[in-house]
Scaffold this motif. Structure first.
Motif, PDB file in Angstrom:
ATOM      1  N   LYS A   1     -10.238   6.637 -12.687  1.00  0.00           N
ATOM      2  CA  LYS A   1     -11.203   7.437 -13.442  1.00  0.00           C
ATOM      3  C   LYS A   1     -12.295   6.596 -14.079  1.00  0.00           C
ATOM      4  CE  LYS A   1     -11.276  10.707 -17.313  1.00  0.00           C
ATOM      5  NZ  LYS A   1     -10.469  11.294 -18.394  1.00  0.00           N
ATOM      6  N   LEU A   2     -11.953   5.363 -14.419  1.00  0.00           N
ATOM      7  CA  LEU A   2     -12.872   4.569 -15.245  1.00  0.00           C
ATOM      8  C   LEU A   2     -14.040   4.042 -14.422  1.00  0.00           C
ATOM      9  CD1 LEU A   2     -10.232   2.745 -17.464  1.00  0.00           C
ATOM     10  CD2 LEU A   2     -11.514   4.856 -17.941  1.00  0.00           C
TER      11      LEU A   2
ATOM     12  N   ASN B   1      -1.289   6.414 -18.301  1.00  0.00           N
ATOM     13  CA  ASN B   1      -0.956   7.834 -18.319  1.00  0.00           C
ATOM     14  C   ASN B   1       0.133   8.095 -17.269  1.00  0.00           C
ATOM     15  OD1 ASN B   1      -0.770  10.587 -18.275  1.00  0.00           O
ATOM     16  ND2 ASN B   1      -2.975  10.916 -18.530  1.00  0.00           N
TER      17      ASN B   1
ATOM     18  N   GLU C   1     -23.671   6.621 -19.117  1.00  0.00           N
ATOM     19  CA  GLU C   1     -22.730   7.539 -18.468  1.00  0.00           C
ATOM     20  C   GLU C   1     -23.288   8.956 -18.439  1.00  0.00           C
ATOM     21  OE1 GLU C   1     -18.049   7.934 -18.699  1.00  0.00           O
ATOM     22  OE2 GLU C   1     -18.976   9.351 -20.061  1.00  0.00           O
TER      23      GLU C   1
ATOM     24  N   GLU D   1     -17.769   0.795 -18.341  1.00  0.00           N
ATOM     25  CA  GLU D   1     -16.451   0.897 -18.985  1.00  0.00           C
ATOM     26  C   GLU D   1     -15.606  -0.334 -18.617  1.00  0.00           C
ATOM     27  OE1 GLU D   1     -15.995   5.730 -19.451  1.00  0.00           O
ATOM     28  OE2 GLU D   1     -15.143   4.848 -17.654  1.00  0.00           O
TER      29      GLU D   1
ATOM     30  N   TYR E   1       0.841  10.827 -14.252  1.00  0.00           N
ATOM     31  CA  TYR E   1       0.359  10.748 -12.867  1.00  0.00           C
ATOM     32  C   TYR E   1       1.333   9.993 -11.948  1.00  0.00           C
ATOM     33  CZ  TYR E   1      -4.012  11.870 -15.359  1.00  0.00           C
ATOM     34  OH  TYR E   1      -4.956  12.445 -16.163  1.00  0.00           O
TER      35      TYR E   1
ATOM     36  N   PHE F   1      -2.822  -2.826 -20.138  1.00  0.00           N
ATOM     37  CA  PHE F   1      -3.439  -1.508 -20.027  1.00  0.00           C
ATOM     38  C   PHE F   1      -3.748  -1.239 -18.558  1.00  0.00           C
ATOM     39  CE2 PHE F   1      -7.205   1.019 -19.331  1.00  0.00           C
ATOM     40  CZ  PHE F   1      -6.880   2.190 -19.999  1.00  0.00           C
TER      41      PHE F   1
ATOM     42  N   ASP G   1     -21.786   3.461 -22.212  1.00  0.00           N
ATOM     43  CA  ASP G   1     -21.106   4.747 -22.351  1.00  0.00           C
ATOM     44  C   ASP G   1     -21.245   5.085 -23.833  1.00  0.00           C
ATOM     45  OD1 ASP G   1     -19.507   6.921 -22.537  1.00  0.00           O
ATOM     46  OD2 ASP G   1     -17.782   6.050 -21.500  1.00  0.00           O
TER      47      ASP G   1
ATOM     48  N   ASP H   1     -17.319   7.272 -25.526  1.00  0.00           N
ATOM     49  CA  ASP H   1     -16.207   7.428 -24.592  1.00  0.00           C
ATOM     50  C   ASP H   1     -15.021   8.100 -25.282  1.00  0.00           C
ATOM     51  OD1 ASP H   1     -14.924   6.643 -21.931  1.00  0.00           O
ATOM     52  OD2 ASP H   1     -13.471   5.988 -23.432  1.00  0.00           O
ATOM     53  N   GLY H   2     -14.355   8.960 -24.533  1.00  0.00           N
ATOM     54  CA  GLY H   2     -13.160   9.634 -25.062  1.00  0.00           C
ATOM     55  C   GLY H   2     -13.518  10.797 -25.955  1.00  0.00           C
ATOM     56  N   SER H   3     -14.689  11.390 -25.716  1.00  0.00           N
ATOM     57  CA  SER H   3     -15.167  12.393 -26.670  1.00  0.00           C
ATOM     58  C   SER H   3     -14.287  13.652 -26.717  1.00  0.00           C
ATOM     59  CB  SER H   3     -16.632  12.744 -26.426  1.00  0.00           C
ATOM     60  OG  SER H   3     -16.831  13.007 -25.073  1.00  0.00           O
TER      61      SER H   3
ATOM     62  N   TYR I   1       0.128   4.847 -25.287  1.00  0.00           N
ATOM     63  CA  TYR I   1      -1.061   5.310 -24.573  1.00  0.00           C
ATOM     64  C   TYR I   1      -1.771   6.345 -25.431  1.00  0.00           C
ATOM     65  CZ  TYR I   1      -4.121   6.903 -20.797  1.00  0.00           C
ATOM     66  OH  TYR I   1      -5.217   7.203 -20.031  1.00  0.00           O
TER      67      TYR I   1
ATOM     68  N   GLY J   1      -5.071   7.397 -24.657  1.00  0.00           N
ATOM     69  CA  GLY J   1      -5.934   8.228 -23.819  1.00  0.00           C
ATOM     70  C   GLY J   1      -7.377   8.168 -24.268  1.00  0.00           C
ATOM     71  N   SER J   2      -7.697   7.091 -24.990  1.00  0.00           N
ATOM     72  CA  SER J   2      -9.066   6.843 -25.425  1.00  0.00           C
ATOM     73  C   SER J   2      -9.299   5.354 -25.162  1.00  0.00           C
ATOM     74  CB  SER J   2      -9.194   7.176 -26.914  1.00  0.00           C
ATOM     75  OG  SER J   2     -10.533   7.108 -27.326  1.00  0.00           O
ATOM     76  N   LEU J   3     -10.138   5.057 -24.180  1.00  0.00           N
ATOM     77  CA  LEU J   3     -10.203   3.697 -23.636  1.00  0.00           C
ATOM     78  C   LEU J   3     -10.439   2.629 -24.702  1.00  0.00           C
ATOM     79  CD1 LEU J   3     -10.291   1.875 -21.106  1.00  0.00           C
ATOM     80  CD2 LEU J   3     -12.759   2.283 -21.018  1.00  0.00           C
TER      81      LEU J   3
ATOM     82  N   TYR K   1      -5.349   1.758 -15.708  1.00  0.00           N
ATOM     83  CA  TYR K   1      -5.780   3.060 -15.208  1.00  0.00           C
ATOM     84  C   TYR K   1      -5.867   2.931 -13.691  1.00  0.00           C
ATOM     85  CZ  TYR K   1      -7.014   7.838 -15.526  1.00  0.00           C
ATOM     86  OH  TYR K   1      -6.948   9.206 -15.414  1.00  0.00           O
TER      87      TYR K   1
HETATM   88  P1  AHM Z   1     -14.624  10.288 -20.652  1.00  0.00           P
HETATM   89  O1  AHM Z   1     -15.564   9.204 -20.164  1.00  0.00           O
HETATM   90  O2  AHM Z   1     -14.814  11.596 -19.961  1.00  0.00           O
HETATM   91  O3  AHM Z   1     -14.634  10.383 -22.165  1.00  0.00           O
HETATM   92  O4  AHM Z   1     -13.149   9.874 -20.190  1.00  0.00           O
HETATM   93  C1  AHM Z   1     -12.723   8.566 -20.330  1.00  0.00           C
HETATM   94  C2  AHM Z   1     -11.392   8.568 -21.028  1.00  0.00           C
HETATM   95  C3  AHM Z   1     -11.011   7.171 -21.470  1.00  0.00           C
HETATM   96  O5  AHM Z   1     -11.351   6.982 -22.799  1.00  0.00           O
HETATM   97  C4  AHM Z   1      -9.521   7.156 -21.276  1.00  0.00           C
HETATM   98  O6  AHM Z   1      -9.071   5.847 -20.987  1.00  0.00           O
HETATM   99  C5  AHM Z   1      -9.307   8.079 -20.135  1.00  0.00           C
HETATM  100  O7  AHM Z   1     -10.403   8.978 -20.128  1.00  0.00           O
HETATM  101  C6  AHM Z   1      -8.051   8.895 -20.258  1.00  0.00           C
HETATM  102  O8  AHM Z   1      -7.891   9.656 -19.100  1.00  0.00           O
HETATM  103  P2  AHM Z   1      -6.553  10.486 -18.810  1.00  0.00           P
HETATM  104  O9  AHM Z   1      -6.620  11.684 -19.685  1.00  0.00           O
HETATM  105  O10 AHM Z   1      -6.611  10.800 -17.356  1.00  0.00           O
HETATM  106  O11 AHM Z   1      -5.367   9.591 -19.133  1.00  0.00           O
END
Ligand code: AHM
Ligand code: MG
Length: 333
Positions: free
Chosen positions: A270-271, A212, A94, A276, A215, A258, A116, A119-121, A240, A242-244, A260
């Motif tokens: 986004k994914l 999320n 990524e 991912e 949206y 789940f 990746d 992820d979710g950093s 939720y 927010g960390s995949l 997105y």
């Molecule tokens: P990143 O790759 O920039 O870390 O973003 C991916 C993360 C996923 O872990 C998570 O599922 C998603 O972004 C959450 O996005 P959002 O904040 O739009 O719900």
């Protein structure tokens, strides 16, 4: 538990390899190398809370060393674990726009690894679980070195896929197409130990949806009706993070759905498909679940570019099928 019944990831991988009489060991080595990288990343992630004491990214730490951002560090660790082994033809991350060639001084191999690294950093600062995701393919082109074409294979061609969750404990979950297995890192001995053999998504599943919802106004009518139905008549609860990796791990262990989705701002969500969505889809399918892009089986989607995005619906099969039914109404309109 008596000491002898402890199965380390190396022992488990060797057992799997013996079941394939023609195996060369290369594949086992790659998974082993990823596990070693995961341990190094885990150690660093666990130190992240000490950042104010040890130094922030971009600054020097107390030892006068440059402090790297954790995602850059994780990317580096994975690359260095895999670049020189002779098993890999090309890598993709990524963090890098183009496929990452194997340096000329090292031999090239038969496999492709996409990842990746962290992820979710953005969750690191608030101490929320994050993860590494990986996908392994076979090189399909004829040249000695791998190319972009080797990376652009549908998820059905994955030989293995998995993730590492840096949570309250560090877990590595992977599949080679013969079930999904989970290992927990015992930090005292530095080994991943088999803790979750043959993981199966629960049946009946917990009624939980994960999306999320901020949206909502950007969603298609079908997506809006789906979530309204789940939280209304279907009686679902909601989780939720927010960390995949953390959201998928909970979905695997508890069941649920789940999502997105794509929306009016980001049609494909986004994914990212290759490193991912597709690996998570394989892990879930191998555990008896399902994964869709809202139109059909996610693993069958043919990628056209390295960082392409895709809507994701994964979890318990009946819930994924329900999502597809609601979304099919969008296609009719
Ligand atoms: P990143 O790759 O920039 O870390 O973003 C991916 C993360 C996923 O872990 C998570 O599922 C998603 O972004 C959450 O996005 P959002 O904040 O739009 O719900
Ligand atoms: Mg990511």
């Amino acid at each position: 538990m008596p000491e002898t019944s402890v199965v380390t990831i190396s022992r488990f991988l060797l057992g799997e390899e013996r079941r394939h009489p023609h195996a060369t060991g290369a594949f086992t080595n790659i998974l082993h190398d990823i596990a070693v990288a995961a341990k190094i990343i885990s150690r660093e992630v666990n130190h992240a809370g000490l950042v104010d004491i040890l130094g922030r990214a971009g600054s020097e730490n107390v030892h006068g060393e440059d402090v790297q951002k954790l995602d850059v560090f994780a990317n580096d660790v994975l690359y260095r674990a895999l670049d020189h082994t002779g098993h890999i033809a090309v890598l993709a991350s990524e963090e890098s726009e183009d496929p990452i060639p194997i340096p000329e001084e090292f031999p090239s191999g038969e496999y492709v690894v996409l990842y990746d690294p962290l992820d979710g950093s953005s969750n690191i600062d608030v101490n929320v679980s994050i993860g590494t995701i990986f996908s392994i393919l076979r090189k399909v082109t004829d040249g000695e070195r791998g190319t972009l074409e080797d990376c652009l294979q549908p998820g059905t061609e994955q030989l293995a896929a998995g993730y590492v969750l840096y949570g309250s404990s560090t877990m590595l979950v992977y599949t080679t197409g013969a079930g999904t297995h989970g290992f927990t890192l015992d930090p005292s001995i530095g080994e991943f130990l088999l803790s979750h053999p043959n993981m199966l998504i629960p049946d009946p599943p917990t009624k939980v949806y994960s999306v999320n919802e901020a949206y909502f106004d950007r969603w298609s009518p079908g997506q809006q009706r789906l979530v309204s139905h789940l939280k209304g008549r279907a009686g679902f609860g909601s989780r939720y993070i927010g960390s995949l990796v953390a959201d998928v791990h909970r979905t695997l262990l508890r069941g649920g759905l789940f999502m997105y989705p794509g929306d009016s701002k980001n049609a494909q969500g986004k994914l990212r498909l290759l490193y991912e969505a597709a690996p998570m889809a394989m892990v879930l399918e191998q555990a008896g679940g399902a994964a869709s892009d809202g139109r059909g089986r996610l693993l069958e989607v043919q990628p056209t570019s390295l960082h392409q995005r895709i809507p994701v619906y994964l979890g318990s099969t009946p819930f994924v099928e329900m999502a597809d039914r609601f979304l099919a109404e969008d296609a009719k309109n």
